[in-house]
Design a protein around this motif. Structure first.
Motif, PDB file in Angstrom:
ATOM      1  N   LYS A 167       0.831  -1.209   0.000  1.00  0.00           N
ATOM      2  CA  LYS A 167       0.000   0.000   0.000  1.00  0.00           C
ATOM      3  C   LYS A 167       0.868   1.262   0.000  1.00  0.00           C
ATOM      4  CE  LYS A 167      -3.860  -0.173   2.409  1.00  0.00           C
ATOM      5  NZ  LYS A 167      -4.900  -0.050   3.463  1.00  0.00           N
ATOM      6  N   ALA A 168       1.935   1.246   0.778  1.00  0.00           N
ATOM      7  CA  ALA A 168       2.812   2.422   0.882  1.00  0.00           C
ATOM      8  C   ALA A 168       3.513   2.751  -0.437  1.00  0.00           C
ATOM      9  CB  ALA A 168       3.846   2.196   1.982  1.00  0.00           C
ATOM     10  N   LYS A 169       3.747   1.734  -1.264  1.00  0.00           N
ATOM     11  CA  LYS A 169       4.504   1.945  -2.497  1.00  0.00           C
ATOM     12  C   LYS A 169       3.610   2.087  -3.732  1.00  0.00           C
ATOM     13  CE  LYS A 169       8.624  -0.281  -0.776  1.00  0.00           C
ATOM     14  NZ  LYS A 169       9.573  -1.369  -0.899  1.00  0.00           N
ATOM     15  N   LEU A 170       2.293   2.023  -3.561  1.00  0.00           N
ATOM     16  CA  LEU A 170       1.386   2.130  -4.709  1.00  0.00           C
ATOM     17  C   LEU A 170       1.602   3.402  -5.531  1.00  0.00           C
ATOM     18  CD1 LEU A 170      -2.030   0.704  -3.446  1.00  0.00           C
ATOM     19  CD2 LEU A 170      -0.709  -0.125  -5.387  1.00  0.00           C
ATOM     20  N   PRO A 171       1.629   4.582  -4.914  1.00  0.00           N
ATOM     21  CA  PRO A 171       1.794   5.801  -5.726  1.00  0.00           C
ATOM     22  C   PRO A 171       3.107   5.829  -6.502  1.00  0.00           C
ATOM     23  CG  PRO A 171       0.989   6.355  -3.543  1.00  0.00           C
ATOM     24  CD  PRO A 171       1.378   4.909  -3.501  1.00  0.00           C
ATOM     25  N   THR A 172       4.193   5.395  -5.867  1.00  0.00           N
ATOM     26  CA  THR A 172       5.497   5.381  -6.534  1.00  0.00           C
ATOM     27  C   THR A 172       5.483   4.425  -7.715  1.00  0.00           C
ATOM     28  OG1 THR A 172       6.613   5.908  -4.462  1.00  0.00           O
ATOM     29  CG2 THR A 172       7.973   4.952  -6.216  1.00  0.00           C
ATOM     30  N   ARG A 173       4.919   3.235  -7.504  1.00  0.00           N
ATOM     31  CA  ARG A 173       4.876   2.254  -8.594  1.00  0.00           C
ATOM     32  C   ARG A 173       3.959   2.743  -9.711  1.00  0.00           C
ATOM     33  NH1 ARG A 173       6.954  -0.251 -12.301  1.00  0.00           N
ATOM     34  NH2 ARG A 173       5.980  -2.192 -12.940  1.00  0.00           N
ATOM     35  N   ALA A 174       2.854   3.389  -9.367  1.00  0.00           N
ATOM     36  CA  ALA A 174       1.957   3.932 -10.390  1.00  0.00           C
ATOM     37  C   ALA A 174       2.685   4.972 -11.236  1.00  0.00           C
ATOM     38  CB  ALA A 174       0.712   4.536  -9.755  1.00  0.00           C
ATOM     39  N   ASP A 175       3.498   5.802 -10.608  1.00  0.00           N
ATOM     40  CA  ASP A 175       4.300   6.785 -11.352  1.00  0.00           C
ATOM     41  C   ASP A 175       5.266   6.082 -12.306  1.00  0.00           C
ATOM     42  OD1 ASP A 175       3.055   8.929 -10.132  1.00  0.00           O
ATOM     43  OD2 ASP A 175       4.668   9.255  -8.663  1.00  0.00           O
ATOM     44  N   GLN A 176       5.894   4.990 -11.838  1.00  0.00           N
ATOM     45  CA  GLN A 176       6.827   4.249 -12.690  1.00  0.00           C
ATOM     46  C   GLN A 176       6.104   3.647 -13.900  1.00  0.00           C
ATOM     47  OE1 GLN A 176       8.278   1.453  -9.806  1.00  0.00           O
ATOM     48  NE2 GLN A 176       9.981   2.768  -9.181  1.00  0.00           N
ATOM     49  N   VAL A 177       4.933   3.070 -13.650  1.00  0.00           N
ATOM     50  CA  VAL A 177       4.151   2.478 -14.743  1.00  0.00           C
ATOM     51  C   VAL A 177       3.734   3.568 -15.727  1.00  0.00           C
ATOM     52  CG1 VAL A 177       1.995   1.262 -15.330  1.00  0.00           C
ATOM     53  CG2 VAL A 177       3.369   0.498 -13.380  1.00  0.00           C
ATOM     54  N   ALA A 178       3.333   4.720 -15.197  1.00  0.00           N
ATOM     55  CA  ALA A 178       2.945   5.842 -16.070  1.00  0.00           C
ATOM     56  C   ALA A 178       4.125   6.274 -16.938  1.00  0.00           C
ATOM     57  CB  ALA A 178       2.433   7.007 -15.232  1.00  0.00           C
ATOM     58  N   GLU A 179       5.308   6.298 -16.362  1.00  0.00           N
ATOM     59  CA  GLU A 179       6.500   6.647 -17.144  1.00  0.00           C
ATOM     60  C   GLU A 179       6.746   5.618 -18.243  1.00  0.00           C
ATOM     61  OE1 GLU A 179       9.975   7.465 -14.767  1.00  0.00           O
ATOM     62  OE2 GLU A 179       8.837   8.800 -13.446  1.00  0.00           O
ATOM     63  N   GLU A 180       6.562   4.337 -17.928  1.00  0.00           N
ATOM     64  CA  GLU A 180       6.742   3.279 -18.928  1.00  0.00           C
ATOM     65  C   GLU A 180       5.752   3.471 -20.079  1.00  0.00           C
ATOM     66  OE1 GLU A 180       6.434  -0.504 -16.918  1.00  0.00           O
ATOM     67  OE2 GLU A 180       7.994   0.068 -15.483  1.00  0.00           O
ATOM     68  N   PHE A 181       4.500   3.742 -19.738  1.00  0.00           N
ATOM     69  CA  PHE A 181       3.495   3.995 -20.774  1.00  0.00           C
ATOM     70  C   PHE A 181       3.834   5.261 -21.549  1.00  0.00           C
ATOM     71  CE2 PHE A 181       0.437   1.125 -18.566  1.00  0.00           C
ATOM     72  CZ  PHE A 181       0.001   0.415 -19.675  1.00  0.00           C
ATOM     73  N   GLY A 182       4.393   6.258 -20.852  1.00  0.00           N
ATOM     74  CA  GLY A 182       4.745   7.515 -21.495  1.00  0.00           C
ATOM     75  C   GLY A 182       5.825   7.376 -22.551  1.00  0.00           C
ATOM     76  N   GLU A 183       6.592   6.309 -22.471  1.00  0.00           N
ATOM     77  CA  GLU A 183       7.648   6.069 -23.457  1.00  0.00           C
ATOM     78  C   GLU A 183       7.098   5.508 -24.765  1.00  0.00           C
ATOM     79  OE1 GLU A 183      10.403   3.548 -21.423  1.00  0.00           O
ATOM     80  OE2 GLU A 183      10.938   5.109 -19.977  1.00  0.00           O
ATOM     81  N   ILE A 184       5.859   5.062 -24.754  1.00  0.00           N
ATOM     82  CA  ILE A 184       5.235   4.500 -25.949  1.00  0.00           C
ATOM     83  C   ILE A 184       4.647   5.648 -26.767  1.00  0.00           C
ATOM     84  CG2 ILE A 184       3.392   2.985 -26.793  1.00  0.00           C
ATOM     85  CD1 ILE A 184       3.649   1.502 -24.063  1.00  0.00           C
ATOM     86  N   PRO A 185       4.942   5.726 -28.056  1.00  0.00           N
ATOM     87  CA  PRO A 185       4.342   6.784 -28.870  1.00  0.00           C
ATOM     88  C   PRO A 185       2.812   6.743 -28.774  1.00  0.00           C
ATOM     89  CG  PRO A 185       6.113   5.725 -30.065  1.00  0.00           C
ATOM     90  CD  PRO A 185       5.885   4.904 -28.823  1.00  0.00           C
ATOM     91  N   ALA A 186       2.211   7.890 -28.545  1.00  0.00           N
ATOM     92  CA  ALA A 186       0.770   7.982 -28.294  1.00  0.00           C
ATOM     93  C   ALA A 186      -0.079   7.369 -29.399  1.00  0.00           C
ATOM     94  CB  ALA A 186       0.368   9.437 -28.060  1.00  0.00           C
ATOM     95  N   ALA A 187       0.266   7.633 -30.643  1.00  0.00           N
ATOM     96  CA  ALA A 187      -0.527   7.110 -31.760  1.00  0.00           C
ATOM     97  C   ALA A 187      -0.487   5.591 -31.796  1.00  0.00           C
ATOM     98  CB  ALA A 187      -0.030   7.685 -33.091  1.00  0.00           C
ATOM     99  N   ALA A 188       0.666   5.014 -31.519  1.00  0.00           N
ATOM    100  CA  ALA A 188       0.791   3.545 -31.503  1.00  0.00           C
ATOM    101  C   ALA A 188      -0.028   2.957 -30.367  1.00  0.00           C
ATOM    102  CB  ALA A 188       2.255   3.145 -31.372  1.00  0.00           C
ATOM    103  N   PHE A 189       0.037   3.584 -29.188  1.00  0.00           N
ATOM    104  CA  PHE A 189      -0.736   3.094 -28.051  1.00  0.00           C
ATOM    105  C   PHE A 189      -2.231   3.148 -28.353  1.00  0.00           C
ATOM    106  CE2 PHE A 189      -3.248   3.679 -24.270  1.00  0.00           C
ATOM    107  CZ  PHE A 189      -2.862   2.579 -23.521  1.00  0.00           C
TER     108      PHE A 189
END
Length: 163
Positions: free
Chosen positions: A93-115
């Motif tokens: 529970k304590a690490k949920l926000p940090t991990r969510a940020d990491q996942v968001a960064e991973e998704f952010g590396e994918i070109p938007a049109a391809a996603f």
């Protein structure tokens, strides 16, 4: 279009029940705390699931757990939810926000049109199934939801949980 074009990440730290489960299941990535619970218990109350809910569950739940999720209303905790396909990863529970940020960064590396295109294509069968069959079941769905038996069952369920 019903699809949200950008990646959506769910963080479940408590309960994701009924509509909360459906919202999480519709996300692109789902993080769950070990003690968090997720499921759609409507069947236990006598309430049918709408077509969209069934198709979303068919999309995310593992084949072996689909019936337990949809027809039995089983609730899943943490790692069980990942095994059933209702979550992608267990995180404290304590690490949920940090991990969510990491996942968001991973998704952010994918070109938007391809996603966007991949998301649209991967969910097309779900959307097509709903569009083709929703009307056929909607009248019966409402009839059951509005019935005195269903209303009484819902009242008992709520009273047991809140009373």
């Amino acid at each position: 279009r019903v699809l949200f074009r950008s990646p959506v990440i769910a963080m479940m730290e408590g309960r994701a029940v009924a509509g909360g489960c459906m919202m999480a299941a519709a996300c692109d990535f789902r993080l769950i705390a070990p003690e968090a619970r997720i499921g759609i218990p409507e069947m236990r109350v006598g309430v049918p699931l709408p077509m969209m809910a069934i198709e979303i569950m068919r999309f995310v739940a593992n084949t072996k757990d689909f019936q337990a999720v949809v027809n039995v209303g089983r609730m899943f905790e943490g790692g069980e939810a990942v095994a059933a396909g209702l979550a992608n990863e267990v995180v404290s529970k304590a690490k949920l926000p940090t991990r969510a940020d990491q996942v968001a960064e991973e998704f952010g590396e994918i070109p938007a049109a391809a996603f966007r295109m991949t998301k649209q294509q991967s969910r097309a069968p779900v959307m097509r199934q709903v569009a083709e069959n929703r009307a056929a079941f909607f009248a019966e769905y409402l009839k059951i939801w509005r019935s005195p038996v269903t209303r009484a069952s819902i009242q008992r369920y709520v009273a047991e949980r809140l009373g």
